[in-house]
Design an enzyme around this catalytic site. Sequence first.
Site, PDB file in Angstrom:
ATOM      1  N   MET A  30       0.959  -1.282  -0.008  1.00 21.46           N
ATOM      2  CA  MET A  30       0.226  -0.075  -0.041  1.00 21.46           C
ATOM      3  C   MET A  30       0.806   1.265   0.026  1.00 21.46           C
ATOM      4  SD  MET A  30      -3.463  -0.759   2.074  1.00 21.46           S
ATOM      5  CE  MET A  30      -2.765  -0.728   3.771  1.00 21.46           C
ATOM      6  N   GLY A  31       2.078   1.072  -0.372  1.00 21.46           N
ATOM      7  CA  GLY A  31       2.910   2.104  -0.395  1.00 21.46           C
ATOM      8  C   GLY A  31       3.462   2.698   1.195  1.00 21.46           C
ATOM      9  N   HIS A  37       9.275  -3.580   3.390  1.00 22.63           N
ATOM     10  CA  HIS A  37       8.819  -3.753   1.818  1.00 22.63           C
ATOM     11  C   HIS A  37      10.011  -4.181   0.976  1.00 22.63           C
ATOM     12  CE1 HIS A  37       5.526  -0.750   3.246  1.00 22.63           C
ATOM     13  NE2 HIS A  37       4.783  -1.974   3.182  1.00 22.63           N
ATOM     14  N   GLN A  63     -10.073  -2.839   2.120  1.00 26.28           N
ATOM     15  CA  GLN A  63      -9.955  -3.485   3.179  1.00 26.28           C
ATOM     16  C   GLN A  63     -10.027  -2.484   4.331  1.00 26.28           C
ATOM     17  OE1 GLN A  63      -5.863  -4.441   1.465  1.00 26.28           O
ATOM     18  NE2 GLN A  63      -5.210  -3.706   3.256  1.00 26.28           N
ATOM     19  N   GLY A 149       4.339 -10.498   3.974  1.00 27.03           N
ATOM     20  CA  GLY A 149       5.495 -10.475   5.128  1.00 27.03           C
ATOM     21  C   GLY A 149       4.713 -11.080   6.038  1.00 27.03           C
ATOM     22  N   GLN A 150       5.256 -11.853   7.014  1.00 22.09           N
ATOM     23  CA  GLN A 150       4.901 -12.574   8.221  1.00 22.09           C
ATOM     24  C   GLN A 150       4.557 -11.559   9.188  1.00 22.09           C
ATOM     25  OE1 GLN A 150       4.488 -15.887   8.791  1.00 22.09           O
ATOM     26  NE2 GLN A 150       3.933 -15.705  10.701  1.00 22.09           N
TER      27      GLN A 150
HETATM   28  P1  AMP Z   1       1.420  -3.084   3.448  1.00 16.62           P
HETATM   29  O1  AMP Z   1       2.045  -1.845   2.747  1.00 16.62           O
HETATM   30  O2  AMP Z   1       1.418  -2.619   5.055  1.00 16.62           O
HETATM   31  O3  AMP Z   1       0.067  -3.362   2.908  1.00 16.62           O
HETATM   32  O4  AMP Z   1       2.331  -4.294   3.549  1.00 16.62           O
HETATM   33  C1  AMP Z   1       2.793  -4.777   2.034  1.00 16.62           C
HETATM   34  C2  AMP Z   1       3.585  -6.180   2.473  1.00 16.62           C
HETATM   35  O5  AMP Z   1       4.670  -5.758   3.289  1.00 16.62           O
HETATM   36  C3  AMP Z   1       2.605  -7.051   3.111  1.00 16.62           C
HETATM   37  O6  AMP Z   1       2.963  -8.417   2.795  1.00 16.62           O
HETATM   38  C4  AMP Z   1       3.224  -6.845   4.650  1.00 16.62           C
HETATM   39  O7  AMP Z   1       3.122  -8.172   5.510  1.00 16.62           O
HETATM   40  C5  AMP Z   1       4.634  -6.659   4.291  1.00 16.62           C
HETATM   41  N1  AMP Z   1       5.330  -6.131   5.378  1.00 16.62           N
HETATM   42  C6  AMP Z   1       4.863  -5.050   6.115  1.00 16.62           C
HETATM   43  N2  AMP Z   1       5.557  -4.632   7.091  1.00 16.62           N
HETATM   44  C7  AMP Z   1       6.686  -5.523   7.110  1.00 16.62           C
HETATM   45  C8  AMP Z   1       7.983  -5.890   7.931  1.00 16.62           C
HETATM   46  N3  AMP Z   1       8.024  -5.186   8.855  1.00 16.62           N
HETATM   47  N4  AMP Z   1       8.774  -6.600   7.432  1.00 16.62           N
HETATM   48  C9  AMP Z   1       8.369  -7.606   6.389  1.00 16.62           C
HETATM   49  N5  AMP Z   1       7.308  -7.452   5.668  1.00 16.62           N
HETATM   50  C10 AMP Z   1       6.445  -6.516   6.097  1.00 16.62           C
END
Ligand code: AMP
Length: 309
Positions: A30-31, A37, A63, A149-150
């Site tokens: 989501m940027g 990321h 979402q 990401g986990q």
């Molecule tokens: P988001 O932009 O928050 O939707 O995250 C995009 C992807 O990055 C998702 O698969 C998240 O699980 C992953 N992600 C977010 N924060 C972390 C982090 N601290 N470490 C690893 N992956 C992450």
Amino acid sequence: MRVITKVSALQAQARRWKSEGHTVALVPTMGALHAGHLSLVRAARTRGKSPRVIVSVFVNPLQFGKGEDFARYPRTLGSDLAMLEGAGVDAVFHPSVDEMYPAGFDTHVHVGAVAMPLEGRARPGHFDGVATVVARLLGASIADRAYFGQKDAQQLAVIRRVVADLAIPVEIIGRPTVREADGLAMSSRNRYLEGEQRTHALALVRALAEAQSQYHEGIRDTRLLERAMRRVLATHPGITVEYARIVDPSTFEPPAIEGRGLALIAAQVGPARLIDNAALAATDVTRFRRVRRAVVAAAHGAAAQVAAG
Ligand code: AMP
């Protein structure tokens, strides 16, 4: 690095790459990008035959629930593009909301049991929104592999369910949580934290570390471990705990089978709703518990000095 805004153009580009013998990897985001990321991008670049990496940057309205932070979610496209260019990404997919959900769009992916507890309960409709956007992104990118990401452990399980159930021909790869030096899980929402809230937010990783550490000391009763997490969370003012649970990592329900338990926390810290998790049997966050002990010891020491004086 190409910036693509249309679904049809992304599909055409991915087809071209495949016809040239490349594989295609997708990293949905989501940027408001951070090193977490970028760790997904790094992993995507180093696996598969001659990979081409697409990062999607799309704040997905489906979402977000009513009253959540869709409108104020950080949007930092300029710096995101610079980071992605530096990371060697081949294409950024940055569609408008109308491009992702054009007039007549009327399909919503509904996920069952794994999407019900924890985040599913706290954020009704959230995982259906995630499942729907990820299904569309996988179709638009025709990716061979997709990276998640986990940090969002339940989301990862939901996406694995969708891909298996809809027979989407993509390999889903989960990657470990990237943390700041003091343990705070990196998150775009950390930008909301101001002043002391940043310190309070450390309670999440310290509580997870306490559970991990007690697990390694032999405690197996999940109620005791959950209570231990809550105790740590309670030492930090300014936090409202939504849940602090230990579950099985495939169902996200108790009981957690020996050796497989996953500890998860969601808490509101000032304006930020934060989530974090850790496998009990791992030791990856245990070191962040010591910081709490040191802080508590210092506080007790100061109190003892005052009492003695
Ligand atoms: P988001 O932009 O928050 O939707 O995250 C995009 C992807 O990055 C998702 O698969 C998240 O699980 C992953 N992600 C977010 N924060 C972390 C982090 N601290 N470490 C690893 N992956 C992450």
